[in-house]
Design an enzyme around this catalytic site. Structure first.
Site, PDB file in Angstrom:
ATOM      1  N   HIS A  34     -27.370  39.266  71.586  1.00 51.65           N
ATOM      2  CA  HIS A  34     -27.043  40.490  72.771  1.00 51.65           C
ATOM      3  C   HIS A  34     -28.187  39.570  73.992  1.00 51.65           C
ATOM      4  O   HIS A  34     -28.844  38.290  73.433  1.00 51.65           O
ATOM      5  CB  HIS A  34     -26.612  41.303  72.367  1.00 51.65           C
ATOM      6  CG  HIS A  34     -28.387  42.477  71.775  1.00 51.65           C
ATOM      7  ND1 HIS A  34     -29.542  41.684  72.171  1.00 51.65           N
ATOM      8  CD2 HIS A  34     -28.835  42.568  71.211  1.00 51.65           C
ATOM      9  CE1 HIS A  34     -30.324  42.866  71.094  1.00 51.65           C
ATOM     10  NE2 HIS A  34     -30.058  42.505  70.771  1.00 51.65           N
ATOM     11  N   HIS A  37     -31.446  38.999  72.520  1.00 54.71           N
ATOM     12  CA  HIS A  37     -31.716  37.960  71.815  1.00 54.71           C
ATOM     13  C   HIS A  37     -31.972  36.655  72.916  1.00 54.71           C
ATOM     14  O   HIS A  37     -32.584  35.555  72.837  1.00 54.71           O
ATOM     15  CB  HIS A  37     -30.778  37.753  71.066  1.00 54.71           C
ATOM     16  CG  HIS A  37     -31.067  38.594  70.074  1.00 54.71           C
ATOM     17  ND1 HIS A  37     -29.859  39.566  69.802  1.00 54.71           N
ATOM     18  CD2 HIS A  37     -31.903  39.210  68.895  1.00 54.71           C
ATOM     19  CE1 HIS A  37     -30.101  40.171  68.635  1.00 54.71           C
ATOM     20  NE2 HIS A  37     -31.612  40.132  68.341  1.00 54.71           N
ATOM     21  N   ASP A 153     -39.569  46.380  68.535  1.00 54.15           N
ATOM     22  CA  ASP A 153     -39.030  46.790  67.456  1.00 54.15           C
ATOM     23  C   ASP A 153     -40.829  46.158  67.071  1.00 54.15           C
ATOM     24  O   ASP A 153     -41.145  44.810  66.215  1.00 54.15           O
ATOM     25  CB  ASP A 153     -38.167  45.355  66.295  1.00 54.15           C
ATOM     26  CG  ASP A 153     -37.096  45.781  66.285  1.00 54.15           C
ATOM     27  OD1 ASP A 153     -36.563  46.420  66.106  1.00 54.15           O
ATOM     28  OD2 ASP A 153     -36.645  44.771  66.437  1.00 54.15           O
TER      29      ASP A 153
HETATM   30  O1  PAF Z   1     -36.212  41.353  63.802  1.00 51.05           O
HETATM   31  C1  PAF Z   1     -35.279  40.681  63.612  1.00 51.05           C
HETATM   32  O2  PAF Z   1     -34.044  41.197  63.496  1.00 51.05           O
HETATM   33  C2  PAF Z   1     -35.431  40.114  61.626  1.00 51.05           C
HETATM   34  O3  PAF Z   1     -36.811  41.644  61.337  1.00 51.05           O
HETATM   35  C3  PAF Z   1     -35.980  39.637  61.653  1.00 51.05           C
HETATM   36  C4  PAF Z   1     -37.519  38.543  62.270  1.00 51.05           C
HETATM   37  C5  PAF Z   1     -35.020  37.813  62.266  1.00 51.05           C
HETATM   38  C6  PAF Z   1     -36.196  38.801  59.584  1.00 51.05           C
HETATM   39  O4  PAF Z   1     -34.960  38.285  59.083  1.00 51.05           O
END
Ligand code: PAF
Length: 289
Positions: A34, A37, A153
């Protein structure tokens, strides 16, 4: 954009880029991309010569099979977004390429003490070990890089920062601000699973964080800030609160007393419509008038 599916081709492509003197910006993802990202990829494109993105839904970091099976996937849409954002490479391995002996038989696991223990770590046992293990493997395959992680996160970011420092990895971790909708809801792949009414109720999470942030800035104690956030969530019956906390970063330690002038993270997790949402903001502790 080159789409790569094997570890060896990925490693070699990035070795070749570095041999040409180019710097790599790496964005690890689980797909269902999205605008949040996209902002990470665009920052990598701005700051590095080559942006490389991985898409891998990592079974090791899911506690229950239903959550893993229900995780949204849209490879075609993801590739279109990445191409448009300027990524040069995307790594899309199968599970067997990453865990040849199956995820259940992965003998080596990374465990980061401290930052990974409370909150998401307590509510989702094994999640951060699985996440740190795949991120360490991806770092090893990618080589020296700037790696872009969203502050959305925040606990994951702190775990990764701790791992990189403790294992002296040749990685510069770049923390990127959370991207929000107009009503404050943080962009997340999980939002797509909310019903229309649940999506509207989700705005209470950012409202609670904002009210908590104001209390912290005006000198409230940690307990008062947490209570203010919890009562804001309680006013929205669709949301059941998992935790509302105030932590120090990057340790994720719970402070006994808030020191005026110091920045803390207000963190919150709740479930609505069977979907777990997490969010956080930073705020600087003030002095009680
Ligand atoms: O945040 C995420 O999408 C996942 O935890 C990651 C960092 C790609 C690891 O799988």
């Amino acid at each position: 954009m080159d789409v790569i599916t094997t570890r060896s081709l990925w490693r070699q492509a990035l070795i070749n880029e570095r041999a040409q003197g180019r710097t790599i910006g790496f964005v690890p993802t689980m797909g269902a991309l999205h605008a949040g990202h996209r902002a990470l990829v665009e920052q990598a494109v701005r700051e590095c010569d080559v942006a490389a993105v991985s898409i891998f839904v990592n079974p090791l970091q899911f506690g229950n099979a239903g959550d893993l099976a229900g995780y949204p996937r849209d490879l075609e849409g993801d590739c279109a977004l990445l191409e448009d954002a300027g990524a040069a490479y995307v790594f899309v391995p199968e599970v067997t390429e990453i865990y040849p002996d199956s995820p259940d038989h992965q003998a080596t696991s990374i465990h980061v003490e401290g930052a990974s223990l409370g909150f998401e770590g307590a509510d989702r046992p094994g999640h951060f070990d699985g996440m740190a293990t795949i991120v360490a493997m991806l770092f090893s395959l990618t080589g020296r890089t700037k790696a872009y992680f969203g502050e959305k996160d925040i606990q994951q970011l702190c775990v990764v920062q701790q791992m990189v420092a403790d294992l002296a990895m040749d990685i510069e971790v770049i923390a990127c601000p959370t991207v929000r909708h107009d009503d404050g809801v943080a962009l997340s792949s999980r939002n797509a699973r909310l019903s229309h009414t649940a999506r509207q109720s989700a705005a209470v999470i950012f409202r609670a964080l904002s009210v908590g942030g104001k209390a912290l800035e005006s000198g409230a104690t940690r307990q008062e800030v947490e209570a203010v956030m919890a009562s804001c969530i309680a006013a929205e019956p669709e949301v059941s609160l998992s935790y509302a906390g105030v932590v120090e970063t990057p340790s994720f330690a719970i402070p006994n007393e808030l020191r005026p002038g110091q920045e803390y993270r207000l963190i919150l997790a709740g479930e609505l419509d069977g979907v777990r949402l997490i969010d956080n903001i930073g705020a600087i502790a003030g002095r009680r008038p």
